[in-house]
Design an enzyme around this catalytic site. Structure first.
Site, PDB file in Angstrom:
ATOM      1  N   ASP A   1     -30.026 -19.214  -9.995  1.00 57.35           N
ATOM      2  CA  ASP A   1     -28.893 -19.921  -9.117  1.00 57.35           C
ATOM      3  C   ASP A   1     -28.896 -21.395  -8.976  1.00 57.35           C
ATOM      4  OD1 ASP A   1     -26.860 -20.761  -7.345  1.00 57.35           O
ATOM      5  OD2 ASP A   1     -27.620 -19.478  -5.525  1.00 57.35           O
TER       6      ASP A   1
ATOM      7  N   SER B   1     -35.188 -11.084  -3.696  1.00 55.29           N
ATOM      8  CA  SER B   1     -35.036 -12.298  -3.707  1.00 55.29           C
ATOM      9  C   SER B   1     -35.768 -13.349  -3.482  1.00 55.29           C
ATOM     10  CB  SER B   1     -33.694 -12.547  -2.644  1.00 55.29           C
ATOM     11  OG  SER B   1     -34.226 -12.573  -1.345  1.00 55.29           O
TER      12      SER B   1
ATOM     13  N   ASP C   1     -33.713 -11.725  -7.648  1.00 53.85           N
ATOM     14  CA  ASP C   1     -32.490 -12.453  -7.167  1.00 53.85           C
ATOM     15  C   ASP C   1     -32.370 -13.906  -6.658  1.00 53.85           C
ATOM     16  OD1 ASP C   1     -29.456 -11.672  -7.094  1.00 53.85           O
ATOM     17  OD2 ASP C   1     -29.682 -11.508  -5.140  1.00 53.85           O
TER      18      ASP C   1
END
Length: 278
Positions: free
Chosen positions: A106, A50, A84
């Site tokens: 995102d 991430s 991620d």
């Protein structure tokens, strides 16, 4: 064996009606444990790093990504690499440099139209590089701002978002929550079924640590494919180290307790992969 793309792993799992586990890597021990657990279960797995993990390592993607790729390439089962929860576009554009087959972009903190535009641009770029792109519309609990507990994804909005952005997979909010340390989440299985029927792209469940085994099985049966798990490994790792020092207050060599933590993480990975029907 060579790295396998996330697209191939998800496509195969979806066709077989099973889930594919995607586990967060923070340290080299995490990567080794994920692969060891997958080998014990005899199933493919995804190692994902991430943006938060990159930040923990001083903002440098290369060392952790290269180490994880090396562990993955030595595995006896298929392993994919996924970047991620990326919000930094510069980081996203490094995804192809270290063997990543996919990324999750995102932009959900942005207003809807800006989210759509930014995600569309990210998907266009990723596809030009041969990368698979995951995104998020419905907010997942357990984070500040837009990630408010209780939020649920609207199936029609999800279908429109996928059509407008061209993303390859969609993370949806169906009752799970990031960073849970108890397995008490109850998923909305009727909603999962409706989204799976409405949205053509594979569905991703974030915050899966807090979801009990039976709920995970039902979620996969209902249409969830990529199952993201992070905190479960940290619970296992930290718990093992705490147990180690309960019986040994003199050790200073970290290899002893790190090995204990790595074994416990591998056991958690194996168990969860078996739960997912892999």
């Amino acid at each position: 064996m060579p790295l396998i793309t996330t697209a191939e792993l998800v496509r195969s799992a979806r066709a077989d009606g099973r889930g594919v586990g995607a586990f967060n890597v923070i340290t080299l021990e995490h990567a080794e444990a994920i692969v060891a657990g997958a080998e014990a279960a005899g199933t493919p797995v995804i190692c994902q790093i991430s943006e938060n993990a990159v930040r923990f390592h001083g903002g440098s993607l290369g060392p952790l990504a290269s180490a994880t790729a090396a562990v993955a390439e030595a595995a006896r089962v298929p392993v994919g690499l996924h970047l991620d929860h990326v919000t930094d576009e510069a980081l996203l554009r490094r995804a192809g440099d270290f063997g990543f087959g996919s990324a999750m972009y995102d932009a959900s903190a942005l207003p809807h139209e800006e989210n759509v535009a930014a995600t569309r641009a990210a998907a266009d770029w990723a596809h030009a590089q041969g990368l698979w792109l995951e995104a998020e519309l419905g907010e997942i609990g357990g984070k500040d701002g837009v990630h408010a507990p209780g939020v649920r994804t609207d199936p029609d909005a999800a279908r429109a978002f996928v059509a407008a952005t061209g993303v390859d997979a969609l993370a949806v909010a169906v009752g799970s929550s990031h960073a849970m340390t108890t397995r008490t989440a109850t998923l909305d299985h009727d909603l999962i079924a409706r989204i799976a029927h409405t949205v053509p792209a594979p569905l991703v469940l974030h915050g899966s640590t807090g979801v009990p085994d039976d709920e995970l099985r039902r979620a996969v049966a209902g249409g969830m494919t990529k199952i993201n798990i992070g905190t479960a490994l940290n619970i296992a790792f930290t718990g093992a180290i705490r147990d180690f020092f309960t019986g040994d207050t003199h050790t200073v060599d970290p290899r002893g307790y790190l090995a204990t933590g790595r074994i416990r993480m591998a056991e958690a990975v194996e168990h969860l992969l078996r739960v997912l029907g892999c």
